[in-house]
Structures are given as C-alpha cells and as structure tokens.
Motif scaffolding. Sequence first.
Motif, PDB file in Angstrom:
ATOM      1  N   GLY A  63       0.815  -1.214   0.000  1.00  0.00           N
ATOM      2  CA  GLY A  63       0.000   0.000   0.000  1.00  0.00           C
ATOM      3  C   GLY A  63       0.843   1.255   0.000  1.00  0.00           C
ATOM      4  O   GLY A  63       2.071   1.205  -0.184  1.00  0.00           O
ATOM      5  N   SER A  64       0.187   2.387   0.220  1.00  0.00           N
ATOM      6  CA  SER A  64       0.916   3.654   0.206  1.00  0.00           C
ATOM      7  C   SER A  64       0.277   4.619   1.180  1.00  0.00           C
ATOM      8  O   SER A  64      -0.854   4.420   1.612  1.00  0.00           O
ATOM      9  CB  SER A  64       0.927   4.238  -1.206  1.00  0.00           C
ATOM     10  N   VAL A  65       1.051   5.639   1.546  1.00  0.00           N
ATOM     11  CA  VAL A  65       0.513   6.698   2.414  1.00  0.00           C
ATOM     12  C   VAL A  65       0.756   8.039   1.727  1.00  0.00           C
ATOM     13  O   VAL A  65       1.716   8.202   0.968  1.00  0.00           O
ATOM     14  CB  VAL A  65       1.202   6.718   3.803  1.00  0.00           C
ATOM     15  N   ASP A  66      -0.130   8.993   2.020  1.00  0.00           N
ATOM     16  CA  ASP A  66       0.050  10.329   1.453  1.00  0.00           C
ATOM     17  C   ASP A  66       1.269  10.978   2.074  1.00  0.00           C
ATOM     18  O   ASP A  66       1.552  10.789   3.249  1.00  0.00           O
ATOM     19  CB  ASP A  66      -1.185  11.201   1.754  1.00  0.00           C
ATOM     20  N   SER A  67       2.002  11.711   1.280  1.00  0.00           N
ATOM     21  CA  SER A  67       3.084  12.508   1.857  1.00  0.00           C
ATOM     22  C   SER A  67       2.702  13.980   1.677  1.00  0.00           C
ATOM     23  O   SER A  67       1.822  14.294   0.879  1.00  0.00           O
ATOM     24  CB  SER A  67       4.398  12.190   1.159  1.00  0.00           C
ATOM     25  N   ASP A  68       3.367  14.857   2.414  1.00  0.00           N
ATOM     26  CA  ASP A  68       2.967  16.268   2.418  1.00  0.00           C
ATOM     27  C   ASP A  68       3.058  16.877   1.025  1.00  0.00           C
ATOM     28  O   ASP A  68       4.130  17.323   0.596  1.00  0.00           O
ATOM     29  CB  ASP A  68       3.875  17.073   3.386  1.00  0.00           C
ATOM     30  N   GLY A  69       1.958  16.881   0.349  1.00  0.00           N
ATOM     31  CA  GLY A  69       1.921  17.562  -0.941  1.00  0.00           C
ATOM     32  C   GLY A  69       2.579  16.812  -2.076  1.00  0.00           C
ATOM     33  O   GLY A  69       2.351  17.129  -3.229  1.00  0.00           O
ATOM     34  N   GLY A  70       3.403  15.828  -1.794  1.00  0.00           N
ATOM     35  CA  GLY A  70       4.130  15.140  -2.858  1.00  0.00           C
ATOM     36  C   GLY A  70       3.381  13.886  -3.308  1.00  0.00           C
ATOM     37  O   GLY A  70       2.190  13.719  -3.026  1.00  0.00           O
ATOM     38  N   ARG A  71       4.131  13.025  -4.010  1.00  0.00           N
ATOM     39  CA  ARG A  71       3.524  11.779  -4.465  1.00  0.00           C
ATOM     40  C   ARG A  71       3.298  10.870  -3.267  1.00  0.00           C
ATOM     41  O   ARG A  71       4.069  10.913  -2.309  1.00  0.00           O
ATOM     42  CB  ARG A  71       4.481  11.087  -5.444  1.00  0.00           C
ATOM     43  N   PRO A  72       2.269  10.026  -3.282  1.00  0.00           N
ATOM     44  CA  PRO A  72       2.099   9.075  -2.174  1.00  0.00           C
ATOM     45  C   PRO A  72       3.347   8.192  -2.047  1.00  0.00           C
ATOM     46  O   PRO A  72       3.967   7.851  -3.055  1.00  0.00           O
ATOM     47  CB  PRO A  72       0.891   8.237  -2.599  1.00  0.00           C
ATOM     48  N   ARG A  73       3.693   7.860  -0.797  1.00  0.00           N
ATOM     49  CA  ARG A  73       4.874   7.007  -0.579  1.00  0.00           C
ATOM     50  C   ARG A  73       4.445   5.546  -0.493  1.00  0.00           C
ATOM     51  O   ARG A  73       3.528   5.207   0.260  1.00  0.00           O
ATOM     52  CB  ARG A  73       5.538   7.376   0.737  1.00  0.00           C
ATOM     53  N   VAL A  74       5.155   4.712  -1.221  1.00  0.00           N
ATOM     54  CA  VAL A  74       4.861   3.277  -1.198  1.00  0.00           C
ATOM     55  C   VAL A  74       5.472   2.675   0.067  1.00  0.00           C
ATOM     56  O   VAL A  74       6.632   2.937   0.386  1.00  0.00           O
ATOM     57  CB  VAL A  74       5.456   2.596  -2.448  1.00  0.00           C
ATOM     58  N   LEU A  75       4.649   1.900   0.785  1.00  0.00           N
ATOM     59  CA  LEU A  75       5.175   1.233   1.989  1.00  0.00           C
ATOM     60  C   LEU A  75       5.700  -0.146   1.620  1.00  0.00           C
ATOM     61  O   LEU A  75       5.162  -0.826   0.746  1.00  0.00           O
ATOM     62  CB  LEU A  75       4.065   1.104   3.033  1.00  0.00           C
ATOM     63  N   LEU A  76       6.745  -0.517   2.333  1.00  0.00           N
ATOM     64  CA  LEU A  76       7.371  -1.818   2.085  1.00  0.00           C
ATOM     65  C   LEU A  76       7.278  -2.667   3.353  1.00  0.00           C
ATOM     66  O   LEU A  76       7.266  -2.138   4.465  1.00  0.00           O
ATOM     67  CB  LEU A  76       8.854  -1.628   1.745  1.00  0.00           C
TER      68      LEU A  76
END
Length: 404
Positions: A63-76
């Motif tokens: 899955g992924s989480v939103d980052s501040d204003g940038g692209r969502p970050r993929v979780l590993l």
Amino acid sequence: MRERRRWTVRDLRRDNRSVLLSSLFFEQLRSRQELSEATGLSPASVSNVVRELIHEGIVVEAGSVDSDGGRPRVLLQINPDYGYVIGVDVGEIRVRVELFDLTMTERAKVDYPLDPRQHDVGVIVEAILAGLTAVLASSGVSPSAVLGVGVGIPGIVENGPGGLVHGQCYGWDSVPVERLLRSGTSLPLHVDNGAKTMGQAELWFGAGRGAQNAVVCLIGSGVGASIIAHGSTQLGSVSSACEWGHTTVVVGGRACRCGARGCLEAYVGAEAILERYGSPLPTTGQESALTALIDLAATSARAAEVLDETAMYLGVSIGNLINMFNPERIIIGGWAGLLLGERLLPAIREAAREHSLHYPFGQTSIELGRLGPNAVALGAATLPVEALLSGTRFAATKSDRPAS
Ligand SMILES: [Zn+2]
C-alpha cells in the motif's frame, strides 16, 4: 580474533542489505524515504537494495501513504510467506515445536509432554523430529520453504563444530544433539541454550526491547539466565549460557541436580519449590501444582512461607546480578517465573534492593517478561531469522553442513 578481511563492494552491498532487512523486520512498514532516514543509507542505495529484495521476493509493497503535498509514498514490508522458521523449546516438562511466518505469526504448534524425571536424549530427539513433521503437515508448509529450525535446549551448548550439549542435570555428557537430529531432517539447524533463546525473544519483541544491558532470567522447572550487553546476547568462551541457576545461595544447602549443594535452582526452580513445600497438593504436574501452591498461600501459612523464602532467594540472586552486571533491566520469565512474579514481584524487588549496592540498584528495573511462557520457542525461531537478516544464511555455516 581473526582480522576481518578487506572490505569489498560485495560486502558493502550485503551489509546494506542486512541493515535494510533488519529495519523492515523490526519496524514492519516503512517507505523508502523512512528507510533512508532510519538507516542513514542514501536514497540511491536504498532504492538499489530494495529493488533486489523485491526481485527476490523477500520484500513486498504494502500500500501507500500520502506525503505532504508530494507523491504518495509506497510502503514496504517483509513478505510473511517468503519463508518460514521453526522454533523448538526443549523444556523439562514438554517439547514444544512452533512454526512461524516471517512476521513471527504462529502458523502451527505441537506439544509433547515429558516426564520431568526422564530426559533420555533419544526421547527428546524423537519428539523434536515428530514435531517438525507435525507442524509442516498441519500448516501445509513445504520443507523447502523452511529457512531453518532453532532449538532451545537446557544445558550448556558448545559454540563450535558439532554443537555439543553438556546437560549435567540430565546426565547429558557432550551429547551431539545437532548430529542426532540430522539423522532425521535435512532442514538447517541452529541449536542454542533455551535461556539464551528466551533472552533473544524478550530482547527483540518483549520486555528487553531497546535495552543495551539486561539480564533475562528463565525460571521453569530449572533456572537459567541470559546476559544482554551492548544490545546483543553474550557468548562465553565456549558457551552462550549463563548458568545462574547453579550459583550458590546457601553454602552446604539443599542437594542440586547438578551434584553440588545450595544452588539457586535447588530453591527456586519449580521442582525445588514443590519439594520444599513437601505436602501433597490437590493436583499433579508441575505447572498446575505450582499454581495450586500459589493459590493456597492465601490460606496456608506454610505455603505462604515457602513463597516468601522463594522471593528472598530470587531477590538475593537478582541483587548479585545487579552488582555484577549493572544492567538497566532484569527481566523475569519462564513459565514458573511468570507465575511467581505475578504474586512475588514486590517482595523480589525488595530483597534485591536489600542485597545489592544502592547505586547500581537505582539504575535497574526488575520486570516480568512480556511474551508469556512460550518465549523459548519464539526465541529459538529467531535464530534462523538472525541468520537471514545478517546475511550469514547465504554463506556456508556449520548448521547448514550435512552430517559427516
Ligand atoms: Zn546446581
């Protein structure tokens, strides 16, 4: 000590891999950026190694989480089904075999009760081998998917070829446990002292988490301990065990199973506590008998006296550990330690305070283990995980060698 050979690019990559795998194993869900911040590795190194790990199937995206204003970050995360590990607890009243996935979630478990007076090595080897077959069958895991089997065993386990076990209390004189098991399984084996495996479980997941210097006390039918210094369990010159149970608390005291007199184990091991009480209890089996004795202390002066004495002997011996090792934490575990600790912890702390120097006592907390009575098997299962995280599983180890 042998000097480490010159570093090569391959070593660096392996060490980066080990650092990242360990971070994901212990912290579970991380983005590449969080991995970089947590480990100090450059974003480029993290990306390269993570790409390899995903390609191998050991790490997966989750899955992924939103980052501040940038692209969502993929979780590993570590792939729970990349491989499985098995932990074996050779206790004095049972052999327990448990199979875990790589998030250390239990997938199968089997117990084989032992007669506490009968510790023939053949019986134990047979129970372990039967347990391996049973947990593989009930979990549906293929033997080829098992990364390794950790075996936590009472007695001194020699570090070195052969993995000889010296269990003086059971008449085990240089017993080649690993070689005997090898006759019935080709899975990679890691044999170590049970108190040490419990110590590693509490250090990794329980009351020892984050501790740099601690002592983990295992109280079951017998008594042992594991010393943690600078964040890892300590090895002696040939053995990883701390034979705390056979330190003397009463000169010329009760006979101990090791042949000496007055050992701590001869006073606070479950078997010894029940012997000291001496009267029949309305149940059989050490676990239920000790529970009955603890319940009885509310109404029986003799039962209360035996438990008070137990707290005193334990507290005095913990005071000795505090004076000798200056730990930040003392953790009391093992099935009997947890049963006793629920009632006796304040008295144990008080006896330890009275029998140690003020300064080191003031720096130490005395706590109960947090992983319950099954921590030996969980800890044993961390032995093959440790090999995976450190990268040594990919080198030839003594455990992976076929029996000669
Ligand atoms: Zn002894």
